[in-house]
Motif scaffolding. Sequence first.
Motif, PDB file in Angstrom:
ATOM      1  N   GLY A 183      35.607  34.105  53.872  1.00  0.00           N
ATOM      2  CA  GLY A 183      35.196  35.281  53.104  1.00  0.00           C
ATOM      3  C   GLY A 183      36.152  35.638  51.991  1.00  0.00           C
ATOM      4  N   LYS A 184      36.887  34.655  51.483  1.00  0.00           N
ATOM      5  CA  LYS A 184      37.805  34.953  50.372  1.00  0.00           C
ATOM      6  C   LYS A 184      38.043  33.712  49.525  1.00  0.00           C
ATOM      7  CE  LYS A 184      41.965  34.393  53.219  1.00  0.00           C
ATOM      8  NZ  LYS A 184      43.148  35.096  53.740  1.00  0.00           N
ATOM      9  N   TYR A 185      38.664  33.965  48.387  1.00  0.00           N
ATOM     10  CA  TYR A 185      38.932  32.879  47.452  1.00  0.00           C
ATOM     11  C   TYR A 185      40.198  32.123  47.848  1.00  0.00           C
ATOM     12  CZ  TYR A 185      35.347  34.537  44.254  1.00  0.00           C
ATOM     13  OH  TYR A 185      34.152  34.886  43.690  1.00  0.00           O
ATOM     14  N   ILE A 186      40.176  30.830  47.647  1.00  0.00           N
ATOM     15  CA  ILE A 186      41.333  29.976  47.883  1.00  0.00           C
ATOM     16  C   ILE A 186      41.732  29.357  46.545  1.00  0.00           C
ATOM     17  CG2 ILE A 186      42.237  28.000  49.160  1.00  0.00           C
ATOM     18  CD1 ILE A 186      41.380  30.341  50.956  1.00  0.00           C
ATOM     19  N   GLY A 187      43.022  29.413  46.226  1.00  0.00           N
ATOM     20  CA  GLY A 187      43.501  28.915  44.937  1.00  0.00           C
ATOM     21  C   GLY A 187      43.812  27.429  44.967  1.00  0.00           C
ATOM     22  N   HIS A 188      43.590  26.790  43.839  1.00  0.00           N
ATOM     23  CA  HIS A 188      43.910  25.366  43.669  1.00  0.00           C
ATOM     24  C   HIS A 188      44.514  25.167  42.282  1.00  0.00           C
ATOM     25  CE1 HIS A 188      41.417  24.374  47.199  1.00  0.00           C
ATOM     26  NE2 HIS A 188      40.569  25.262  46.714  1.00  0.00           N
ATOM     27  N   GLY A 189      45.437  24.229  42.177  1.00  0.00           N
ATOM     28  CA  GLY A 189      45.995  23.896  40.877  1.00  0.00           C
ATOM     29  C   GLY A 189      47.188  24.755  40.504  1.00  0.00           C
ATOM     30  N   PRO A 190      47.672  24.572  39.285  1.00  0.00           N
ATOM     31  CA  PRO A 190      48.911  25.239  38.858  1.00  0.00           C
ATOM     32  C   PRO A 190      48.723  26.733  38.631  1.00  0.00           C
ATOM     33  CG  PRO A 190      47.912  24.070  37.024  1.00  0.00           C
ATOM     34  CD  PRO A 190      47.091  23.725  38.235  1.00  0.00           C
ATOM     35  N   TRP A 191      49.856  27.437  38.580  1.00  0.00           N
ATOM     36  CA  TRP A 191      49.826  28.854  38.266  1.00  0.00           C
ATOM     37  C   TRP A 191      49.615  29.033  36.769  1.00  0.00           C
ATOM     38  CZ3 TRP A 191      49.719  32.140  42.248  1.00  0.00           C
ATOM     39  CH2 TRP A 191      50.218  31.718  43.483  1.00  0.00           C
ATOM     40  N   GLU A 192      48.713  29.929  36.419  1.00  0.00           N
ATOM     41  CA  GLU A 192      48.441  30.217  35.012  1.00  0.00           C
ATOM     42  C   GLU A 192      48.677  31.703  34.752  1.00  0.00           C
ATOM     43  OE1 GLU A 192      47.770  28.130  32.695  1.00  0.00           O
ATOM     44  OE2 GLU A 192      47.041  26.317  33.711  1.00  0.00           O
ATOM     45  N   GLN A 193      49.428  31.987  33.722  1.00  0.00           N
ATOM     46  CA  GLN A 193      49.804  33.368  33.413  1.00  0.00           C
ATOM     47  C   GLN A 193      48.587  34.206  33.007  1.00  0.00           C
ATOM     48  OE1 GLN A 193      53.221  33.755  30.719  1.00  0.00           O
ATOM     49  NE2 GLN A 193      52.042  35.329  29.647  1.00  0.00           N
ATOM     50  N   VAL A 194      48.432  35.351  33.658  1.00  0.00           N
ATOM     51  CA  VAL A 194      47.308  36.238  33.330  1.00  0.00           C
ATOM     52  C   VAL A 194      47.772  37.613  32.873  1.00  0.00           C
ATOM     53  CG1 VAL A 194      45.720  35.084  34.913  1.00  0.00           C
ATOM     54  CG2 VAL A 194      47.082  37.001  35.757  1.00  0.00           C
ATOM     55  N   SER A 195      49.062  37.894  33.021  1.00  0.00           N
ATOM     56  CA  SER A 195      49.589  39.193  32.593  1.00  0.00           C
ATOM     57  C   SER A 195      50.993  38.996  32.050  1.00  0.00           C
ATOM     58  CB  SER A 195      49.612  40.169  33.776  1.00  0.00           C
ATOM     59  OG  SER A 195      50.179  41.412  33.412  1.00  0.00           O
ATOM     60  N   ARG A 196      51.308  39.713  30.973  1.00  0.00           N
ATOM     61  CA  ARG A 196      52.658  39.630  30.375  1.00  0.00           C
ATOM     62  C   ARG A 196      53.034  41.015  29.897  1.00  0.00           C
ATOM     63  NH1 ARG A 196      54.692  37.719  24.727  1.00  0.00           N
ATOM     64  NH2 ARG A 196      52.555  37.247  24.148  1.00  0.00           N
ATOM     65  N   LEU A 197      54.317  41.327  30.015  1.00  0.00           N
ATOM     66  CA  LEU A 197      54.765  42.648  29.568  1.00  0.00           C
ATOM     67  C   LEU A 197      56.257  42.641  29.287  1.00  0.00           C
ATOM     68  CD1 LEU A 197      54.095  45.592  29.043  1.00  0.00           C
ATOM     69  CD2 LEU A 197      54.401  46.053  31.456  1.00  0.00           C
ATOM     70  N   ALA A 198      56.609  43.265  28.189  1.00  0.00           N
ATOM     71  CA  ALA A 198      58.024  43.501  27.859  1.00  0.00           C
ATOM     72  C   ALA A 198      58.128  44.905  27.278  1.00  0.00           C
ATOM     73  CB  ALA A 198      58.538  42.443  26.902  1.00  0.00           C
ATOM     74  N   ASN A 199      58.052  45.007  25.939  1.00  0.00           N
ATOM     75  CA  ASN A 199      58.120  46.340  25.338  1.00  0.00           C
ATOM     76  C   ASN A 199      56.895  47.171  25.705  1.00  0.00           C
ATOM     77  OD1 ASN A 199      60.490  46.837  23.536  1.00  0.00           O
ATOM     78  ND2 ASN A 199      59.850  44.846  22.714  1.00  0.00           N
TER      79      ASN A 199
END
Lengths: 83, 464
Positions: free
Chosen positions: B260-276
């Motif tokens: 009943g849930k998602y399983i991840g496959h493959g490399p990590w891909e950036q979906v959020s970024r933050l600095a200033n």
Amino acid sequence: MSDTSRRKFLAAAGIGAAGTVGLTGASASAAPATRNTDSAREPVVAFVEHPYADRVHLMVGEREIVVHDKDLAARILNAAGGR
Amino acid sequence: MSSHREAPEISKDPVADGTDVYAFVSPNRPEYVTLIANFIPLQKPDGGPNFYEFGDDVLYEIHVNNRGDATRDVSFQFKFTTKVRNDKTFLYNTGQITTIGSPNWNRPQFYSLTRVDWKDDKKNKEVLLGKGLRVPPVNVGPRSTPDYAKLSAQAVQGVKQGIKVFCGQRADAFHVDLGSIFDLGALRPLNEAHLISMPNMNGVNSVQSYNVHTIALEIPIKQLTRDGSVPKNPLSKKAVIGVWATASRRKSRMFDKAKGKYIGHGPWEQVSRLANPLFNEVIVPMAEKDEWNARPPWNDKRYAKYVNKPELQGLLPVLYPGAFPNLAKYDKPRADLNAVLLTGIPKGVVPGFQNYTGAVEADMLRLNVAIPPTAKPNDLGLVAGDAAGWPNGRRVNDDVVTVALRAVAGLTLPLVDPSFKPDGAASAVADGTSNANPAVSDNFPFLGLPGGGYQTVPGTTTAK
């Protein structure tokens, strides 16, 4: 892509081995795929992003393997088309 | 704001949504730097029974650049694992949670912390700093978590390299009037002057009742500088580090019907970024925000045009007719904003100060670690003469909304273009909020304790 690695992909992806999808075309007469000693031991996701390209993306563990194989791409696309 | 739900795609994925990044020399341990990245915005404290938690399927990272090229030199990677102790109950806790390891907490979360050193943006060295580290439960209420301060203190843990770490729920320290600003750029204290005029009023702090999930590190400065030194000269190049945080998900997710849930496959891909604060929120156009979140900072040159001529600069004279005549006429690139957000402030602009990292235009929070902490901080930071505050890094209490609004309104322009005279309204621009958030702590991890679920009362929203 070598025959070995092509067989490895098909076996790892469960295609052919499961017998639920009949592959036709140029590769139909190829020897049945057998697993190599270094074949993947975990689930694999195959992704053909562009149907007119020869590129197949394989997601395995935390890696992505991109193979350029016109024949393999065609077989997957044919299978996806139900032929 | 400052990056709460700032882009269309990440607003649908709050567990991976970075909200604020802070970087400052620890006020009580000046040989250390504190780095904080907050995620999961606008948590209503009573949001049970499945309370907020870090994503087991998200890779959270804080990155440091120390060579001025805006690539990763050091990354701290956090991976979480959640356990269910009792699979026969729907309850988050089956009794009081009086210690962080209490068996009454049915859904404990653990994490590993890994340091990765990069060379030319390629992995050079990897050190597991700690594993099996504990996250505290959320603040459920006085019956379930009767001594939350104790639970929180137990979650401050020491790991290798002299580093202290905390991961868990905290009160959001950011204050901003979201309801007003996103209602056609209104600032309640200046309501009467707005194109659609309304009576002036005080600002409303939209985030004061909400929690976030915090990742915090206190690190010896020598662990972050390019040569392992503790710089004392603020004008030295090696005194400046660039900091940003990211969240990544696996490239492919397949739904496992049996689980009943998602399983991840493959490399990590950036979906959020933050600095200033506010960069992606109010600088980058909506159509490019999702792509910005997936990109590295070293390639931010493509966004420089939005910094050099920000949309908000053009809107202020329209929304507040007659209030910004000088700003309306200014048509040169905003070198002040470019320095603050993309390159750092070079020597000679502010006496005795710089946080310039070179010509590479990149959104990083630039911290000059040779600037000592201020005994009595000014929340307006560098523009008010307090060089230990934003945009030199960012402290928890820095009033970045006021500083950013006034900077865009032209108040910082004379620093680089003495021919420009700021409009009188520029120094009055503010959203009118005060810091009504829970008190911050004098000690690591500095952010205030999270509001409790039981203690939460409904808000006052109305359709009219």
